[in-house]
Design a protein around this motif. Structure first.
Motif, PDB file in Angstrom:
ATOM      1  N   GLU A 138       0.827  -1.201   0.000  1.00 29.14           N
ATOM      2  CA  GLU A 138       0.000   0.000   0.000  1.00 29.14           C
ATOM      3  C   GLU A 138       0.868   1.261   0.000  1.00 29.14           C
ATOM      4  N   GLU A 139       1.977   1.220   0.717  1.00 25.74           N
ATOM      5  CA  GLU A 139       2.883   2.369   0.778  1.00 25.74           C
ATOM      6  C   GLU A 139       3.403   2.713  -0.618  1.00 25.74           C
ATOM      7  N   TYR A 140       3.834   1.704  -1.357  1.00 29.50           N
ATOM      8  CA  TYR A 140       4.376   1.910  -2.699  1.00 29.50           C
ATOM      9  C   TYR A 140       3.322   2.532  -3.612  1.00 29.50           C
ATOM     10  N   ILE A 141       2.101   2.032  -3.552  1.00 25.29           N
ATOM     11  CA  ILE A 141       1.032   2.548  -4.403  1.00 25.29           C
ATOM     12  C   ILE A 141       0.733   4.002  -4.047  1.00 25.29           C
ATOM     13  N   GLU A 142       0.689   4.333  -2.763  1.00 23.97           N
ATOM     14  CA  GLU A 142       0.420   5.710  -2.354  1.00 23.97           C
ATOM     15  C   GLU A 142       1.543   6.644  -2.808  1.00 23.97           C
ATOM     16  N   GLN A 143       2.799   6.198  -2.675  1.00 25.62           N
ATOM     17  CA  GLN A 143       3.922   7.014  -3.119  1.00 25.62           C
ATOM     18  C   GLN A 143       3.888   7.212  -4.633  1.00 25.62           C
ATOM     19  N   LEU A 144       3.541   6.167  -5.352  1.00 27.74           N
ATOM     20  CA  LEU A 144       3.458   6.246  -6.814  1.00 27.74           C
ATOM     21  C   LEU A 144       2.390   7.248  -7.238  1.00 27.74           C
ATOM     22  N   VAL A 145       1.236   7.174  -6.618  1.00 24.35           N
ATOM     23  CA  VAL A 145       0.150   8.107  -6.939  1.00 24.35           C
ATOM     24  C   VAL A 145       0.563   9.533  -6.595  1.00 24.35           C
ATOM     25  N   ASP A 146       1.207   9.739  -5.453  1.00 22.14           N
ATOM     26  CA  ASP A 146       1.651  11.073  -5.049  1.00 22.14           C
ATOM     27  C   ASP A 146       2.680  11.643  -6.029  1.00 22.14           C
ATOM     28  N   ARG A 147       3.650  10.826  -6.420  1.00 19.56           N
ATOM     29  CA  ARG A 147       4.669  11.290  -7.380  1.00 19.56           C
ATOM     30  C   ARG A 147       4.051  11.649  -8.712  1.00 19.56           C
ATOM     31  N   CYS A 148       3.148  10.827  -9.194  1.00 21.35           N
ATOM     32  CA  CYS A 148       2.498  11.090 -10.485  1.00 21.35           C
ATOM     33  C   CYS A 148       1.649  12.360 -10.416  1.00 21.35           C
ATOM     34  N   THR A 149       0.959  12.542  -9.288  1.00 22.07           N
ATOM     35  CA  THR A 149       0.142  13.736  -9.114  1.00 22.07           C
ATOM     36  C   THR A 149       1.010  14.990  -9.108  1.00 22.07           C
ATOM     37  N   GLU A 150       2.117  14.968  -8.359  1.00 21.37           N
ATOM     38  CA  GLU A 150       3.023  16.113  -8.315  1.00 21.37           C
ATOM     39  C   GLU A 150       3.613  16.416  -9.684  1.00 21.37           C
ATOM     40  N   GLN A 151       3.973  15.386 -10.397  1.00 23.28           N
ATOM     41  CA  GLN A 151       4.551  15.576 -11.724  1.00 23.28           C
ATOM     42  C   GLN A 151       3.508  16.142 -12.682  1.00 23.28           C
ATOM     43  N   ALA A 152       2.274  15.661 -12.610  1.00 26.60           N
ATOM     44  CA  ALA A 152       1.220  16.159 -13.478  1.00 26.60           C
ATOM     45  C   ALA A 152       0.913  17.627 -13.174  1.00 26.60           C
ATOM     46  N   ILE A 153       0.894  18.000 -11.893  1.00 31.37           N
ATOM     47  CA  ILE A 153       0.649  19.393 -11.519  1.00 31.37           C
ATOM     48  C   ILE A 153       1.800  20.275 -11.985  1.00 31.37           C
ATOM     49  N   GLY A 154       3.011  19.785 -11.881  1.00 40.02           N
ATOM     50  CA  GLY A 154       4.174  20.545 -12.323  1.00 40.02           C
ATOM     51  C   GLY A 154       4.214  20.747 -13.826  1.00 40.02           C
ATOM     52  N   MET A 155       3.701  19.805 -14.581  1.00 39.85           N
ATOM     53  CA  MET A 155       3.726  19.888 -16.042  1.00 39.85           C
ATOM     54  C   MET A 155       2.471  20.529 -16.613  1.00 39.85           C
ATOM     55  N   LYS A 156       1.559  20.950 -15.762  1.00 42.22           N
ATOM     56  CA  LYS A 156       0.300  21.519 -16.235  1.00 42.22           C
ATOM     57  C   LYS A 156       0.557  22.731 -17.125  1.00 42.22           C
ATOM     58  N   ASP A 157       1.454  23.611 -16.708  1.00 42.65           N
ATOM     59  CA  ASP A 157       1.727  24.825 -17.456  1.00 42.65           C
ATOM     60  C   ASP A 157       2.758  24.614 -18.563  1.00 42.65           C
ATOM     61  N   ALA A 158       3.442  23.492 -18.561  1.00 37.44           N
ATOM     62  CA  ALA A 158       4.493  23.262 -19.556  1.00 37.44           C
ATOM     63  C   ALA A 158       3.928  23.108 -20.962  1.00 37.44           C
ATOM     64  N   HIS A 159       2.724  22.578 -21.099  1.00 35.30           N
ATOM     65  CA  HIS A 159       2.157  22.341 -22.421  1.00 35.30           C
ATOM     66  C   HIS A 159       1.252  23.475 -22.885  1.00 35.30           C
ATOM     67  N   ARG A 160       1.060  24.480 -22.064  1.00 34.70           N
ATOM     68  CA  ARG A 160       0.217  25.611 -22.430  1.00 34.70           C
ATOM     69  C   ARG A 160       1.022  26.542 -23.324  1.00 34.70           C
ATOM     70  N   PRO A 161       0.481  26.926 -24.494  1.00 29.84           N
ATOM     71  CA  PRO A 161       1.247  27.792 -25.387  1.00 29.84           C
ATOM     72  C   PRO A 161       1.435  29.194 -24.788  1.00 29.84           C
ATOM     73  N   THR A 162       2.600  29.744 -24.984  1.00 29.59           N
ATOM     74  CA  THR A 162       2.899  31.085 -24.484  1.00 29.59           C
ATOM     75  C   THR A 162       2.438  32.109 -25.512  1.00 29.59           C
ATOM     76  N   ASP A 163       2.561  33.380 -25.155  1.00 27.01           N
ATOM     77  CA  ASP A 163       2.173  34.444 -26.078  1.00 27.01           C
ATOM     78  C   ASP A 163       3.036  34.416 -27.336  1.00 27.01           C
ATOM     79  N   LYS A 164       4.297  34.050 -27.166  1.00 27.95           N
ATOM     80  CA  LYS A 164       5.197  33.968 -28.322  1.00 27.95           C
ATOM     81  C   LYS A 164       4.715  32.887 -29.297  1.00 27.95           C
ATOM     82  N   HIS A 165       4.311  31.735 -28.764  1.00 23.78           N
ATOM     83  CA  HIS A 165       3.824  30.661 -29.625  1.00 23.78           C
ATOM     84  C   HIS A 165       2.515  31.055 -30.307  1.00 23.78           C
TER      85      HIS A 165
END
Length: 111
Positions: free
Chosen positions: A17-44
């Motif tokens: 259970e610990e491994y699954i919770e850590q995996l979900v937490d890491r994936c969630t943090e990574q997804a939140i961190g990459m949320k703005d990475a794929h959004r086009p900027t004004d330059k694009h």
């Protein structure tokens, strides 16, 4: 290797259970961190608009240009000049045209 009856109704490998919770937490943090990475900027966005405008201009130019260059109504029939070769070829009969097609020069003279 164990047979299915020996394993029972559960899978032979289980995750903690610990491994699954850590995996979900890491994936969630990574997804939140990459949320703005794929959004086009004004330059694009500006690049997309420039590229779309250029493509529209080229398409419009390709459609309009042939009509501006060669409009048959603007060329008078008196301005059309027939070249001497066209005059000669148009004056040939069918038999003469066939003979011309089979005409062969045996040797080209050198000067």
């Amino acid at each position: 290797m164990k047979e299915f009856e020996q394993i029972g109704k559960h899978l032979p490998y289980r995750e903690k259970e610990e491994y699954i919770e850590q995996l979900v937490d890491r994936c969630t943090e990574q997804a939140i961190g990459m949320k703005d990475a794929h959004r086009p900027t004004d330059k694009h966005r500006r690049m997309y608009w420039v590229a779309a405008s250029a493509a529209a201009a080229v398409l419009l130019f390709a459609i309009v240009w042939p009509h501006l260059v060669s409009n048959p109504d603007t060329v008078a029939e008196s301005e059309v000049v027939e070249s001497p070769i066209d005059h000669f070829l148009n004056s040939l009969s069918d038999d003469e045209a066939q003979q011309l097609a089979y005409y062969e020069v045996e040797e080209i003279p050198e000067f």
